[in-house]
Design a protein around this motif. Structure first.
Motif, mmCIF file in Angstrom:
data_model
loop_
_atom_site.group_PDB
_atom_site.id
_atom_site.type_symbol
_atom_site.label_atom_id
_atom_site.label_comp_id
_atom_site.label_asym_id
_atom_site.label_seq_id
_atom_site.Cartn_x
_atom_site.Cartn_y
_atom_site.Cartn_z
ATOM 1 N N SER B 44 0.839 -1.201 0.000
ATOM 2 C CA SER B 44 0.000 0.000 0.000
ATOM 3 C C SER B 44 0.872 1.248 0.000
ATOM 4 O O SER B 44 0.565 2.236 -0.668
ATOM 5 N N ASP B 158 -5.847 -0.629 -4.742
ATOM 6 C CA ASP B 158 -5.290 -1.292 -3.560
ATOM 7 C C ASP B 158 -6.270 -2.340 -3.045
ATOM 8 O O ASP B 158 -7.199 -2.020 -2.314
ATOM 9 N N GLU B 159 -6.057 -3.582 -3.414
ATOM 10 C CA GLU B 159 -6.921 -4.686 -2.994
ATOM 11 C C GLU B 159 -8.394 -4.329 -3.091
ATOM 12 O O GLU B 159 -9.136 -4.454 -2.117
#
Ligand SMILES: Nc1ncnc2c1ncn2[C@@H]1O[C@H](COP(=O)(O)OP(=O)(O)OP(=O)(O)O)[C@@H](O)[C@H]1O
Ligand SMILES: [Mg+2]
Lengths: 253, 253
Positions: B44, B158-159
């Protein structure tokens, strides 16, 4: 249950007023100490225009004072949420305002800003309601979702855009809570500071000084109605402004 | 060939905590690159540095030739966070246009109509709904549309599917493939899912445990546009195994 939501409060109020009426009659209480509800209503209906006009003036004081306090609170809150130093510097001032009994300095403010003007009343309403509004604004703004903040930062949002699009809406729930808390306070301030402006406070304080029980209790009643109407309006406003918030959704359980 | 992202000797530490330990990387424009690695290794953080949200401690991060921080000001990077981060007071339509509404002077000429995109992801009936009326998968589709509508040449995700159930995730994989392919945008996609990485990417970067380094750079030669049944191909399994082994070696080296 849906039906009882409206019936229960009415039943409660009817019992309350009936007991009050019976108490005053049974013990033959002096009107100045406690007036019977039937006589209060009777008196109010004899001079409806006077009370209505006075109530409008009181309402104006409260609304203007609120408006000023909320505007200051939003900018102060935004600044405090952005700077810990500023928050720490402002906190004692707001606390001082909150704990100092305003009744003690009403006279001085009225002399300073004009005894027969609306200004001192609006000023004191704004001053007294500022702490709760400012703390609510800071709390709400601080609580703005961090991932939304980052999202706005990713397109280089200006401080104003962050305030308008994120911080202010995030602060609405706590600002409304503060407004409800402040409503009673604002009406007390208006009542005590209104002499010379024609508001309900003027009628009430005069009636008290002149030992007019029926007039005094009619004013108290009018203030109670005004407070109730204010809260209802505030709730409607909240529903309109915060329909998206979980607290404003009807529960279907 | 244009290079969309260039990282040179990129390092990032938070105080004494080293999270990125020297990454050199070039990402070709128009490609889809996944970053997969152990939890807490700094993925991240890497994404946030590329998006210009966090300054590098050493080395440089360039986005289409300009420093990441200034690319951010020009709205060159559109982020899709793990939690959709929709603003609860905005309707779906208004949420989808949020990034366009902010910092408007930096808007690009290549923006896409958010409503058109919302229709493409099957949210036609929900344009005026509020986020609380949507399922998690629908919310994440809005977040995807919000990023795509910006027309930024670099997408940083991000995910984005981590919080969804398995069925919704596989639907979302197809959707992302359909939406992003042929749009000419470059995508950096952080994930914990090997399947996701292989299904979506042209290239999978495997990172070491913290501090993050790139320990494997796996070319995914599956055809484009990806057929919907790509996950049934034998080569798909081979590639997944390759990524799994790289991750395993990284964890035990
Ligand atoms: N703003 C920050 N300040 C201090 N430490 C941070 C900050 N952001 C991240 N870290 C630390 O950096 C390390 C890497 O965090 P990061 O979120 O980049 O990991 P990640 O690879 O994305 O993990 P996950 O897969 O669990 O999402 C963590 O140890 C985290 O605590
Ligand atoms: Mg992460």
């Amino acid at each position: 249950m849906k039906g009882t939501r409206f019936i229960a409060p009415v039943v409660g109020l009817v019992i309350f007023f009936a007991a009050w009426e019976a108490f005053v009659r049974a013990f033959d209480i002096r009107p100045f100490v406690l007036e019977a509800p039937s006589r209060i209503v009777h008196y109010l209906l004899r001079f409806p225009n006077d009370y209505f006009r006075a109530a409008l003036i009181t309402m104006k004081h409260a609304v203007l004072g609120f408006a000023v306090a909320i505007c200051i609170a939003i900018f102060l809150g935004a600044a405090m949420a952005a700077s810990t130093f500023l928050e720490q510097a402002t906190q004692p001032i707001l606390t001082l305002i909150a704990v100092t009994p305003f009744a003690a300095y009403i006279g001085s403010v009225k002399i300073g800003l004009g005894a027969f003007s609306d200004k001192p009343v609006v000023f004191i309403v704004a001053l007294v309601s500022l702490p709760a509004f400012a703390f609510a604004a800071v709390d709400g703004m601080r609580g703005a979702d961090p991932s939304s903040r980052e999202l706005l930062a990713s397109v280089d949002a200006s401080a104003w855009e962050v305030l308008w699009h994120l911080r202010l809406p995030s602060a609405l729930p706590s600002l409304f809570t503060a407004a409800k808390y402040n409503t009673g306070l604002a009406l007390i301030v208006a009542y005590l500071a209104e002499k010379g402006t024609g508001g309900l406070g003027e009628i009430g304080t005069r009636a008290f000084a002149n030992n007019q029980g029926d007039r005094l209790w009619a004013t108290i009643f009018a203030m109670a109605i005004l407070g109730t109407i204010s809260l209802v309006l505030l709730n409607l406003l909240q529903r309109a402004a915060m329909g998206w918030h979980a607290s404003q959704r009807s529960q279907h359980s | 060939m244009t290079t969309a992202v260039t990282l040179r000797g990129l390092r990032k530490s938070f105080g004494t905590l080293e999270t990125i330990a020297g990454i050199d990387l070039d990402i070709e424009a128009g490609t889809f690159v996944s970053v997969i690695g152990p939890s807490g290794c700094g993925k991240s953080t890497l994404l946030r540095v590329v998006a210009g949200l966090e300054p590098a401690s050493a080395g440089e991060a360039l986005v289409y030739g300009e420093p990441a921080t200034s690319a951010r000001k020009h709205k060159q990077v559109a982020i899709v966070p793990q939690h959709p981060g929709l603003l609860p007071w905005r309707t779906v339509r208004a949420n989808a246009s949020l990034l366009l509404d902010i910092n408007q002077k930096a808007n690009r000429s290549t923006t896409t109509d958010p409503v058109e995109l919302l229709e493409r992801v099957g949210l036609t009936k929900f344009l005026d709904a509020h986020p609380h009326e949507l399922s998690g998968g629908m919310q994440q589709r809005v977040a995807l549309v919000r990023a795509l509508a910006l027309g930024a040449p670099l997408l940083a995700m991000d995910e984005p599917l981590a919080a969804l159930d398995e069925i919704t995730r596989s639907e979302m994989r197809l959707l992302i493939n359909q939406l992003v392919q042929g749009r000419g945008v470059t995508t950096i996609f952080v994930t914990h899912s090997i399947t996701e990485a292989v299904a979506l990417s042209d290239r999978v970067l495997v990172t070491s445990p913290r501090p993050a380094r790139i320990i494997a750079d796996i070319h995914i030669g599956l055809t484009r546009p990806r057929p919907d049944d790509v996950e049934d191909e034998p080569r798909f399994f081979d590639l997944c195994n390759q990524v799994r082994h790289a991750l395993h070696e990284g964890a035990h080296s």
